[in-house]
Write an enzyme that holds these catalytic residues in place. Structure first.
Site, short mmCIF file in Angstrom:
data_model
loop_
_atom_site.label_atom_id
_atom_site.label_comp_id
_atom_site.label_asym_id
_atom_site.label_seq_id
_atom_site.Cartn_x
_atom_site.Cartn_y
_atom_site.Cartn_z
N ARG A 232 0.50 -0.85 0.09
CA ARG A 232 -0.33 -0.29 0.08
C ARG A 232 0.54 1.40 0.03
O ARG A 232 1.90 1.15 0.99
CB ARG A 232 -0.63 0.04 1.25
CG ARG A 232 -2.25 -0.91 1.58
CD ARG A 232 -2.90 -0.22 -0.03
NE ARG A 232 -4.30 -1.04 0.39
CZ ARG A 232 -4.66 -2.16 0.01
NH1 ARG A 232 -3.64 -2.76 -1.02
NH2 ARG A 232 -5.89 -2.74 -0.32
N GLU A 261 -3.94 6.94 -5.47
CA GLU A 261 -4.60 6.48 -6.96
C GLU A 261 -5.95 6.40 -7.23
O GLU A 261 -6.54 6.59 -6.18
CB GLU A 261 -3.88 5.00 -6.45
CG GLU A 261 -4.20 3.78 -5.92
CD GLU A 261 -3.98 3.38 -5.41
OE1 GLU A 261 -2.27 2.51 -5.77
OE2 GLU A 261 -4.51 1.58 -5.56
N HIS A 279 -2.47 -0.27 -9.72
CA HIS A 279 -2.35 -1.36 -8.88
C HIS A 279 -3.25 -2.70 -10.15
O HIS A 279 -3.98 -2.72 -9.53
CB HIS A 279 -3.64 -0.49 -8.37
CG HIS A 279 -3.50 -1.05 -6.83
ND1 HIS A 279 -3.91 -0.41 -5.54
CD2 HIS A 279 -3.72 -2.47 -6.61
CE1 HIS A 279 -4.50 -0.93 -5.08
NE2 HIS A 279 -3.80 -2.69 -5.06
C1 8YV Z 1 -7.55 -4.49 -5.58
C2 8YV Z 1 -6.09 -5.03 -3.46
O1 8YV Z 1 -7.49 -2.84 -5.70
O2 8YV Z 1 -6.09 -6.95 -2.71
C3 8YV Z 1 -5.87 -6.15 -2.64
O3 8YV Z 1 -5.81 -5.26 -1.36
O4 8YV Z 1 -5.45 -3.76 -3.54
C4 8YV Z 1 -5.85 -5.53 -4.96
O5 8YV Z 1 -6.88 -6.63 -4.99
C5 8YV Z 1 -9.06 -5.11 -5.32
O6 8YV Z 1 -9.13 -4.99 -4.05
C6 8YV Z 1 -9.18 -5.40 -6.37
O7 8YV Z 1 -10.93 -5.52 -5.83
#
Ligand code: 8YV
Length: 313
Positions: A232, A261, A279
């Site tokens: 993150r 982002e 991402h």
């Molecule tokens: C995606 C993520 O941004 O798993 C996570 O925590 O940040 C990513 O896999 C997102 O959640 C896909 O829906």
């Protein structure tokens, strides 16, 4: 039986929708022009929030849903969910651990190779005709056999190491305590950076990891060191990182996550020593299908009165 009403916080892939809509009535907050009015209308009906790791559920949204029972995250990260609200009201939270580790590790290692061997610039060299006009592309530094630091040896960090051992890399890691693994435990992020040619940030994001990669860590990484972040943005002091990249006090950075982002700081785009990814750590069809299924299975379990499959505790 009436279908439970669900507040959907962000878009999902089309393939996820038929199964979700078969069981639930979805209300798409992210499509509403007037979000406050939308929440005031549907909030009282909502029994579950379906969200994404990068979107989460802020306190104001949770507060607008007085009958909320659970929050289901399509993603492993739960840092964007407001846990004080969740805990105060006994709301359950599920995420999707275990199904995306390999993809995130693939991307991290791919970014190491791409930046380490300067493959994006090399591609431009071939495309632009510079190869014929100016000759060979400048030689780069060897990647295999280099030193890797893993900041956060969870599931994803472990998958990164599994891949790096194939590259004959010397591995150090930072975790809360030493593990029963044949790699070097380091308790201090500055010392980890000092021992790294490639520093991988794979830690979960919480208050204790905020800006864990700060100016001191970047200084220790040094002018040849490369930072790779697939966790993150909050785990890195992004202002300090931009300063270090611009000054050349670190060698480069490969980043999949950014402050604010998808609107990333324009200073990144002006840099030649970065590799920027939008991402996409978990963004393969196979993994996104598995994440969608696991999120749905958690929601179905809850409304069937069964324990959640992957509850965040
Ligand atoms: C995606 C993520 O941004 O798993 C996570 O925590 O940040 C990513 O896999 C997102 O959640 C896909 O829906």
């Amino acid at each position: 039986m009436d279908k439970p009403h669900v507040l959907q916080m962000g878009p999902y892939e089309d393939w996820d929708l038929p199964a979700l809509e078969a069981r639930f009535v979805l209300h798409r907050l992210y499509e509403a022009a007037d979000k406050a009015a939308f929440l005031a209308e549907v909030g009282p009906k909502v029994r579950a929030i379906a969200t994404r790791g990068d979107v989460g559920a802020p306190a104001a949204v949770i507060a607008a849903c007085p009958n909320l029972e659970m929050i289901a995250i399509n993603g492993v990260g739960y840092d964007a969910v407001d846990f004080p609200s969740v805990r105060a009201r006994g709301i359950k939270v599920s995420n999707t651990p275990g199904v995306l580790d390999g993809d995130c590790a693939d991307l991290a290692v791919g970014m190491m190779l791409a930046l380490g061997r300067n493959m994006v610039a090399a591609d431009a060299w071939a495309r632009s005709g510079n190869w014929a006009k100016k000759g060979d592309f400048p030689v780069q530094r060897r990647v295999w056999g280099a030193r890797a630091g893993i900041l956060g040896l969870g599931r994803i960090g472990t998958e990164v190491v599994r891949r790096l051992t194939g590259f004959g890399m010397k591995i150090s890691y930072l975790a809360r305590s030493p593990r029963d693994v044949p790699w070097d435990f380091v308790a201090d992020p500055v010392e980890l950076a000092r021992r790294s040619d490639y520093l991988f940030v794979t830690a979960l994001a919480n208050a204790s990891t905020k800006h864990i990669v700060n100016a001191d860590v970047l200084r220790a990484l040094g002018p040849k060191g490369v930072l790779i972040n697939i966790s993150r943005a909050q785990n890195i002091d992004e202002a300090a990182l931009l300063d270090a990249l611009e000054a050349g006090t670190i060698g480069g950075a490969a980043l999949d996550v950014f402050v604010g982002e998808p609107a990333i700081n324009p200073r990144f785009a002006a840099l030649g020593n970065v590799l920027l990814q939008p991402h996409i750590g978990s963004a393969t069809e196979q993994t996104r299908r598995a994440m969608g299924k696991l999120m749905l299975d958690n929601m179905v379990a809850h409304f069937d009165g069964a324990p959640l499959l992957t509850e965040v505790i």
